[in-house]
Design an enzyme around this catalytic site. Structure first.
Site, short mmCIF file in Angstrom:
data_model
loop_
_atom_site.label_atom_id
_atom_site.label_comp_id
_atom_site.label_asym_id
_atom_site.label_seq_id
_atom_site.Cartn_x
_atom_site.Cartn_y
_atom_site.Cartn_z
N GLY A 1 -1.24 4.87 2.42
CA GLY A 1 -1.34 6.06 3.27
C GLY A 1 -0.78 5.80 4.66
O GLY A 1 -0.25 6.70 5.32
N ASN A 2 -0.86 4.54 5.10
CA ASN A 2 -0.34 4.18 6.41
C ASN A 2 1.18 4.18 6.44
O ASN A 2 1.79 4.12 7.52
CB ASN A 2 -0.87 2.81 6.83
CG ASN A 2 -2.32 2.87 7.26
OD1 ASN A 2 -2.73 3.77 7.96
ND2 ASN A 2 -3.11 1.92 6.80
N LYS B 1 -17.05 0.99 1.02
CA LYS B 1 -15.74 1.41 1.49
C LYS B 1 -15.89 2.25 2.75
O LYS B 1 -16.44 3.36 2.71
CB LYS B 1 -15.04 2.23 0.40
CG LYS B 1 -13.66 2.75 0.79
CD LYS B 1 -12.62 1.66 0.84
CE LYS B 1 -11.23 2.23 1.03
NZ LYS B 1 -10.23 1.16 1.15
N LYS C 1 -6.79 2.75 -4.22
CA LYS C 1 -5.46 3.18 -4.67
C LYS C 1 -4.73 2.10 -5.45
O LYS C 1 -4.06 2.37 -6.46
CB LYS C 1 -4.66 3.63 -3.45
CG LYS C 1 -3.19 3.93 -3.70
CD LYS C 1 -2.27 2.75 -3.37
CE LYS C 1 -2.39 2.31 -1.94
NZ LYS C 1 -1.50 1.14 -1.63
#
Length: 319
Positions: A14-15, A134, A219
């Protein structure tokens, strides 16, 4: 029927859509998505069939924050975590899908991209549900954290330099509901965007009957699972470095061209790959090989073509 020999699953973080120093505006994310699309497009035009998965860490944090702000100022229902993941799958899928379909059109391959909302089945008995670990969303003050504990039942923990953050369960995937559809699209020559943010976490209450749960699926583990389940021969974890290193940022740092499974286990046991950074990526690569995958590669987005050609990246193999 087996898949095309030149088939790869590429997992981007996502980064990758929000670079260091950026705020994460939509124009910024689109620009970064187009950069990723250019590299993936080069592979597709070179004969590769690709499943593209993506992370959603920063984006799902934005969605949660918007939901929280609105709920506190107006009567608007809060979004549950499974809906936040679904929201991010759609939004990021659009950014990547629009960028990739346009890139492929410029290469003479118009309208050959499909973005699939993906549900990941998890085991309701997974120990992760009893031990949330998480961190998600923004940091809170101690006072805010206590209010969320009392009012919302959140598990909160201090995150160095970021205040207190919400911890949620991160169970392992046991099945991908849309795996058959992804396989069909691949065989028909589509580039498929799927399993965003690890997929929407669901449990199976009865055969074929699913219910969303408050959790996030890693992910990289979901991508590894999907690649192995589909029989995809190549799994690529796209991250911020060209190669994995041992003694990272310490005297004697060494970049790794290749790791066997036994070497990777040894490095993990020695603490070379922490859980908060490279650890899950290495473990996901290992699990792919253990499930019968041919080769896993960890590299940066701008070196995808070179990595698949064997010129760079860290290659994880059996042995």
């Amino acid at each position: 029927m087996t898949l095309h020999a030149k088939t790869a699953l590429i997992a981007v973080g996502g980064n990758a859509l929000i670079r260091e120093g950026q705020q994460g505006t939509i124009p910024e994310q689109f620009e970064n998505a187009r950069t990723t699309a250019a590299h993936v497009g080069a592979l597709v035009s070179g004969g590769w069939r690709v499943v593209l998965t993506h992370g959603n860490g920063p984006q799902v944090g934005f969605i949660l924050r918007r939901s929280e702000i609105v709920a506190e100022t107006d009567f608007t229902p809060r979004l549950t975590l499974d809906v936040c993941v679904a929201d991010s799958e759609g939004g990021i899928g659009y950014l990547l899908g629009n960028s990739l379909v346009s890139e492929l059109a410029r290469r003479g391959m118009a309208d050959r991209v499909a973005c699939l909302l993906t549900q990941t089945v998890v085991d309701p008995g997974d120990p992760a549900f009893q031990h949330p670990s998480k961190p998600i969303g923004r940091g809170y003050s101690a006072e805010e954290a206590e209010r969320h504990r009392a009012r919302d039942g959140w598990v909160m923990a201090e995150d160095a330099g970021r205040g207190y953050r919400r911890l949620v369960p991160s169970p392992r995937p046991v099945r991908i509901v849309e795996a058959g559809a992804i396989r069909t699209l691949l065989r028909e020559g589509f580039t498929v965007i799927a399993c965003g943010g690890g997929g929407i976490p669901v449990v199976e209450d009865a055969p074929g009957v699913y219910r969303g749960v408050e959790a996030v699926v890693d992910k990289d583990f979901a991508s590894s699972f999907l690649a192995a389940h589909l029989g995809i021969p190549m799994f690529i974890v796209s991250t911020g470095v060209e190669k994995v290193a041992i003694r990272f940022r310490k005297p004697g740092q060494r970049l790794l061209d290749q790791m066997t499974l036994s070497e990777a286990r040894g490095y993990l046991d020695a603490g070379e790959f922490p859980d908060g950074s490279m650890g899950p990526k290495v473990r996901a690569a290992m699990e792919f090989i253990e499930r019968g995958g041919t080769r896993a590669i960890i590299t940066s987005p701008d070196r995808l073509e070179d990595a698949l050609a064997g010129r760079t990246g860290t290659h994880v193999v059996a042995g």
